[in-house]
Design an enzyme around this catalytic site. Structure first.
Site, PDB file in Angstrom:
ATOM      1  N   GLY A  11       0.801  -1.406  -0.190  1.00 49.42           N
ATOM      2  CA  GLY A  11      -0.221   0.006   0.001  1.00 49.42           C
ATOM      3  C   GLY A  11       0.731   1.274  -0.016  1.00 49.42           C
ATOM      4  O   GLY A  11       1.869   1.406   0.751  1.00 49.42           O
ATOM      5  N   ARG A  21      13.246  10.242  -3.121  1.00 46.76           N
ATOM      6  CA  ARG A  21      13.934  11.236  -3.486  1.00 46.76           C
ATOM      7  C   ARG A  21      15.524  11.456  -2.692  1.00 46.76           C
ATOM      8  O   ARG A  21      16.531  11.314  -3.234  1.00 46.76           O
ATOM      9  CB  ARG A  21      13.496  12.455  -3.171  1.00 46.76           C
ATOM     10  CG  ARG A  21      13.980  13.974  -3.330  1.00 46.76           C
ATOM     11  CD  ARG A  21      13.142  14.836  -2.885  1.00 46.76           C
ATOM     12  NE  ARG A  21      13.853  16.309  -3.038  1.00 46.76           N
ATOM     13  CZ  ARG A  21      14.231  16.874  -2.092  1.00 46.76           C
ATOM     14  NH1 ARG A  21      14.263  16.192  -0.745  1.00 46.76           N
ATOM     15  NH2 ARG A  21      14.604  18.214  -1.964  1.00 46.76           N
ATOM     16  N   VAL A  23      16.893   8.654  -1.448  1.00 44.78           N
ATOM     17  CA  VAL A  23      17.756   7.417  -2.026  1.00 44.78           C
ATOM     18  C   VAL A  23      18.188   7.794  -3.188  1.00 44.78           C
ATOM     19  O   VAL A  23      19.481   7.527  -3.329  1.00 44.78           O
ATOM     20  CB  VAL A  23      16.782   6.183  -2.064  1.00 44.78           C
ATOM     21  CG1 VAL A  23      17.424   5.070  -2.666  1.00 44.78           C
ATOM     22  CG2 VAL A  23      16.151   5.712  -0.796  1.00 44.78           C
ATOM     23  N   ARG A  72       1.053  -4.968  -5.099  1.00 40.29           N
ATOM     24  CA  ARG A  72       1.468  -6.080  -4.545  1.00 40.29           C
ATOM     25  C   ARG A  72       1.420  -7.440  -5.208  1.00 40.29           C
ATOM     26  O   ARG A  72       0.388  -7.669  -6.110  1.00 40.29           O
ATOM     27  CB  ARG A  72       0.127  -6.426  -3.566  1.00 40.29           C
ATOM     28  CG  ARG A  72      -0.166  -5.522  -2.393  1.00 40.29           C
ATOM     29  CD  ARG A  72      -1.305  -5.791  -1.299  1.00 40.29           C
ATOM     30  NE  ARG A  72      -0.988  -4.932  -0.291  1.00 40.29           N
ATOM     31  CZ  ARG A  72      -1.813  -3.867  -0.077  1.00 40.29           C
ATOM     32  NH1 ARG A  72      -2.651  -3.441  -0.970  1.00 40.29           N
ATOM     33  NH2 ARG A  72      -1.645  -3.044   0.979  1.00 40.29           N
ATOM     34  N   ASP A 103       6.019  -5.085   6.102  1.00 40.27           N
ATOM     35  CA  ASP A 103       6.895  -6.503   6.239  1.00 40.27           C
ATOM     36  C   ASP A 103       6.894  -7.504   5.193  1.00 40.27           C
ATOM     37  O   ASP A 103       7.835  -8.187   5.391  1.00 40.27           O
ATOM     38  CB  ASP A 103       6.351  -6.732   7.857  1.00 40.27           C
ATOM     39  CG  ASP A 103       4.959  -6.975   7.818  1.00 40.27           C
ATOM     40  OD1 ASP A 103       4.160  -6.866   6.990  1.00 40.27           O
ATOM     41  OD2 ASP A 103       4.533  -7.743   8.915  1.00 40.27           O
ATOM     42  N   THR A 125       4.381   2.598   5.539  1.00 38.72           N
ATOM     43  CA  THR A 125       2.848   2.144   5.559  1.00 38.72           C
ATOM     44  C   THR A 125       2.261   2.954   6.574  1.00 38.72           C
ATOM     45  O   THR A 125       2.958   3.368   7.474  1.00 38.72           O
ATOM     46  CB  THR A 125       2.834   0.684   6.063  1.00 38.72           C
ATOM     47  OG1 THR A 125       1.098   0.527   6.610  1.00 38.72           O
ATOM     48  CG2 THR A 125       3.604   0.349   7.115  1.00 38.72           C
ATOM     49  N   ASP A 127      -0.239   2.149   8.520  1.00 34.66           N
ATOM     50  CA  ASP A 127      -0.628   1.542   9.749  1.00 34.66           C
ATOM     51  C   ASP A 127       0.478   1.514  10.704  1.00 34.66           C
ATOM     52  O   ASP A 127       0.090   1.215  12.020  1.00 34.66           O
ATOM     53  CB  ASP A 127      -0.790  -0.172   9.356  1.00 34.66           C
ATOM     54  CG  ASP A 127      -1.823  -0.013   8.304  1.00 34.66           C
ATOM     55  OD1 ASP A 127      -2.758   0.793   8.122  1.00 34.66           O
ATOM     56  OD2 ASP A 127      -1.840  -1.188   7.734  1.00 34.66           O
ATOM     57  N   ASP A 129       2.893  -0.513  11.570  1.00 37.52           N
ATOM     58  CA  ASP A 129       2.667  -1.828  12.288  1.00 37.52           C
ATOM     59  C   ASP A 129       3.950  -2.725  11.885  1.00 37.52           C
ATOM     60  O   ASP A 129       3.740  -3.717  11.873  1.00 37.52           O
ATOM     61  CB  ASP A 129       1.476  -2.596  11.636  1.00 37.52           C
ATOM     62  CG  ASP A 129       1.404  -2.864  10.110  1.00 37.52           C
ATOM     63  OD1 ASP A 129       2.187  -2.241   9.392  1.00 37.52           O
ATOM     64  OD2 ASP A 129       0.778  -3.690   9.642  1.00 37.52           O
ATOM     65  N   ARG A 154     -17.660  15.835  13.678  1.00 37.68           N
ATOM     66  CA  ARG A 154     -18.023  16.099  15.100  1.00 37.68           C
ATOM     67  C   ARG A 154     -18.805  17.364  14.984  1.00 37.68           C
ATOM     68  O   ARG A 154     -19.990  17.430  15.817  1.00 37.68           O
ATOM     69  CB  ARG A 154     -16.868  16.517  16.078  1.00 37.68           C
ATOM     70  CG  ARG A 154     -17.047  17.240  17.202  1.00 37.68           C
ATOM     71  CD  ARG A 154     -16.013  17.771  17.912  1.00 37.68           C
ATOM     72  NE  ARG A 154     -15.071  16.977  18.258  1.00 37.68           N
ATOM     73  CZ  ARG A 154     -15.231  15.918  19.248  1.00 37.68           C
ATOM     74  NH1 ARG A 154     -16.254  16.118  19.986  1.00 37.68           N
ATOM     75  NH2 ARG A 154     -14.280  14.929  19.821  1.00 37.68           N
ATOM     76  N   GLY A 170      -6.182   0.140   9.155  1.00 41.37           N
ATOM     77  CA  GLY A 170      -5.228  -0.525  10.153  1.00 41.37           C
ATOM     78  C   GLY A 170      -5.515  -1.884   9.916  1.00 41.37           C
ATOM     79  O   GLY A 170      -6.194  -2.474  10.947  1.00 41.37           O
ATOM     80  N   ARG A 171      -5.180  -2.633   8.868  1.00 40.58           N
ATOM     81  CA  ARG A 171      -5.649  -3.997   8.523  1.00 40.58           C
ATOM     82  C   ARG A 171      -5.598  -4.815   9.908  1.00 40.58           C
ATOM     83  O   ARG A 171      -6.749  -5.471  10.245  1.00 40.58           O
ATOM     84  CB  ARG A 171      -4.424  -4.631   7.623  1.00 40.58           C
ATOM     85  CG  ARG A 171      -5.120  -5.565   6.891  1.00 40.58           C
ATOM     86  CD  ARG A 171      -4.137  -6.402   6.061  1.00 40.58           C
ATOM     87  NE  ARG A 171      -3.069  -5.451   5.344  1.00 40.58           N
ATOM     88  CZ  ARG A 171      -3.251  -5.378   4.108  1.00 40.58           C
ATOM     89  NH1 ARG A 171      -4.054  -6.207   3.375  1.00 40.58           N
ATOM     90  NH2 ARG A 171      -2.425  -4.466   3.402  1.00 40.58           N
ATOM     91  N   GLN A 259      -7.472   7.935   3.627  1.00 39.31           N
ATOM     92  CA  GLN A 259      -6.335   8.324   4.517  1.00 39.31           C
ATOM     93  C   GLN A 259      -4.894   7.888   3.972  1.00 39.31           C
ATOM     94  O   GLN A 259      -4.223   8.093   4.815  1.00 39.31           O
ATOM     95  CB  GLN A 259      -6.768   7.034   5.629  1.00 39.31           C
ATOM     96  CG  GLN A 259      -7.720   7.399   6.443  1.00 39.31           C
ATOM     97  CD  GLN A 259      -8.340   6.049   7.152  1.00 39.31           C
ATOM     98  OE1 GLN A 259      -8.031   5.881   8.270  1.00 39.31           O
ATOM     99  NE2 GLN A 259      -9.159   5.218   6.565  1.00 39.31           N
TER     100      GLN A 259
HETATM  101  O1  F6P Z   1      -1.511   0.286   3.576  1.00 41.79           O
HETATM  102  C1  F6P Z   1      -2.133  -0.406   4.595  1.00 41.79           C
HETATM  103  C2  F6P Z   1      -3.594  -0.573   4.444  1.00 41.79           C
HETATM  104  O2  F6P Z   1      -3.998   0.817   4.394  1.00 41.79           O
HETATM  105  C3  F6P Z   1      -4.684  -1.170   5.340  1.00 41.79           C
HETATM  106  O3  F6P Z   1      -4.719  -0.426   6.577  1.00 41.79           O
HETATM  107  C4  F6P Z   1      -5.769  -1.429   4.761  1.00 41.79           C
HETATM  108  O4  F6P Z   1      -6.151  -2.677   5.503  1.00 41.79           O
HETATM  109  C5  F6P Z   1      -5.136  -1.994   3.482  1.00 41.79           C
HETATM  110  O5  F6P Z   1      -4.015  -1.021   3.191  1.00 41.79           O
HETATM  111  C6  F6P Z   1      -6.027  -1.840   2.284  1.00 41.79           C
HETATM  112  O6  F6P Z   1      -5.276  -1.893   0.925  1.00 41.79           O
HETATM  113  P1  F6P Z   1      -5.786  -2.210  -0.346  1.00 41.79           P
HETATM  114  O7  F6P Z   1      -7.148  -1.479  -0.427  1.00 41.79           O
HETATM  115  O8  F6P Z   1      -5.060  -1.297  -1.143  1.00 41.79           O
HETATM  116  O9  F6P Z   1      -5.550  -3.445  -0.432  1.00 41.79           O
END
Ligand code: F6P
Length: 327
Positions: A11, A21, A23, A72, A103, A125, A127, A129, A154, A170-171, A259
């Site tokens: 992602g 830039r 690197v 991916r 990761d 990322t 996330d 994470d 709000r 946040g997968r 996001q």
């Molecule tokens: O980049 C991480 C993330 O945004 C996660 O929080 C989310 O679940 C996932 O990627 C969604 O990615 P995509 O819709 O590109 O598969």
């Protein structure tokens, strides 16, 4: 002259361009030839090599997304695809690679290292994470986006005396939810790391604050909470339960991929630049696989396999504090 490559994988995250830039420019200043690989590992499989020089990375520092494009890649995971990726590196004389991603991308880099490629991983990322680092490129921007949008929600929740259920990304982890929830004063924050009793921790809490005069409520929900053991299948069902049980009108907003976009914050640009520059330096030294990390307020590096094996603890203390001060 040695050649190194740089790619973005998984992602996208705001700040990736600042890392690319640094690197590229850092590598050139180290006397290296630097090429980009388009579309992450898939581009490596397909031989998508992009020649780069100092000026190629101009005008991208402040922009979200990744100028190299990302993907991916299922092909890279196959024996045949991996062999093609290696051939791309060999055919183009690339002996070092900076991998900006999560990761999964790091694990791909470790496989390339076994085949003799010098690799450096940079954590990219939203996330936050990735083990071995306290910070990942893109997190700050994503949290700021969540906070900005939650502030808008709000306003309307306040006017209509409603509950706003806001789902954030946040997968598998609640880092974005915790930071955004704390920053916007959410009545409750739901994250996969903490099992909540919906009756007690959400409904009773809303009711309690209502009894002290509160008339609008924000619930921040991490997308990772839905699954086995969680009583609702999506955020709309949570909103439905609030209305049904407490008689409070509720609306749901899933913030989604907004996001992941937008101009990176200054923090993301600065950390990404420092990480990219260090990655180029590490690659110029031709060492063993390294992960660029952030620890105790500084950018540093550690062994890539060791970084991947480290824990990435959720900040339970901050969660408790966030809940204590909300109300
Ligand atoms: O980049 C991480 C993330 O945004 C996660 O929080 C989310 O679940 C996932 O990627 C969604 O990615 P995509 O819709 O590109 O598969």
């Amino acid at each position: 002259m040695r050649t190194i490559g740089v790619l973005t994988s998984g992602g996208d995250a705001p700040g990736m361009n600042a890392a690319i830039r640094a690197v590229v420019r850092g590598g050139i200043l180290q006397g290296l030839n630097v090429v980009g690989i388009g579309h992450g590992y898939q581009g490596l499989v397909e031989g998508e090599i992009i020649p780069l020089e100092m000026r190629s990375v101009s005008g991208h520092l402040h922009r979200g997304g990744t100028l190299l494009a990302t993907a991916r890649s299922a092909d890279f995971m196959t024996e045949q695809g991996f062999a093609r990726a290696l051939a791309t590196l060999q055919d183009n004389g690339i002996d070092g690679l900076a991998v900006i991603g999560g990761d999964g991308s790091y694990r791909g880099a470790l496989e390339l290292a076994k085949a003799g490629i010098h690799v450096v991983g940079l954590p990219g990322t939203i996330d936050n994470d990735i083990p071995g680092t306290e910070y990942t490129i893109g997190f700050d921007t994503a949290v700021n986006t969540c906070v900005e949008l939650s502030d808008k929600l709000r306003d309307t929740a306040q006017s209509h005396e409603r509950c706003s259920v806001i789902e954030v990304m946040g997968r598998h982890c609640g880092n974005i939810a915790l930071a955004a929830g704390l920053a916007c004063g959410a009545t409750a924050i739901l994250v996969p790391e903490i099992t909540v009793d919906f009756e007690q921790d959400v409904l009773a809490r809303i009711d309690e604050t209502r009894s002290t005069g509160k008339r609008h409520f924000i619930l921040i929900v991490s997308e990772g909470v839905f699954g086995e053991g969680f009583p609702f299948k999506d955020s709309a069902e949570i909103a439905g339960a609030v209305t049904e049980r407490l008689g409070i009108p509720a609306r749901t907003t899933v913030l989604g991929h907004v996001q992941r976009g937008g101009n990176p914050s200054a923090r993301d640009r600065i950390i990404a630049a420092e990480m990219g520059y260090l990655a180029a330096e590490l690659l110029s030294r031709k060492g063993t696989p390294r992960a660029v990390c952030y620890q105790d307020g500084r950018v540093c590096d550690r062994d890539l396999a060791q970084a991947l094996a480290m824990p990435k603890p959720f900040d339970f203390e901050q969660y408790r504090m966030a809940m204590a001060v909300s109300g």
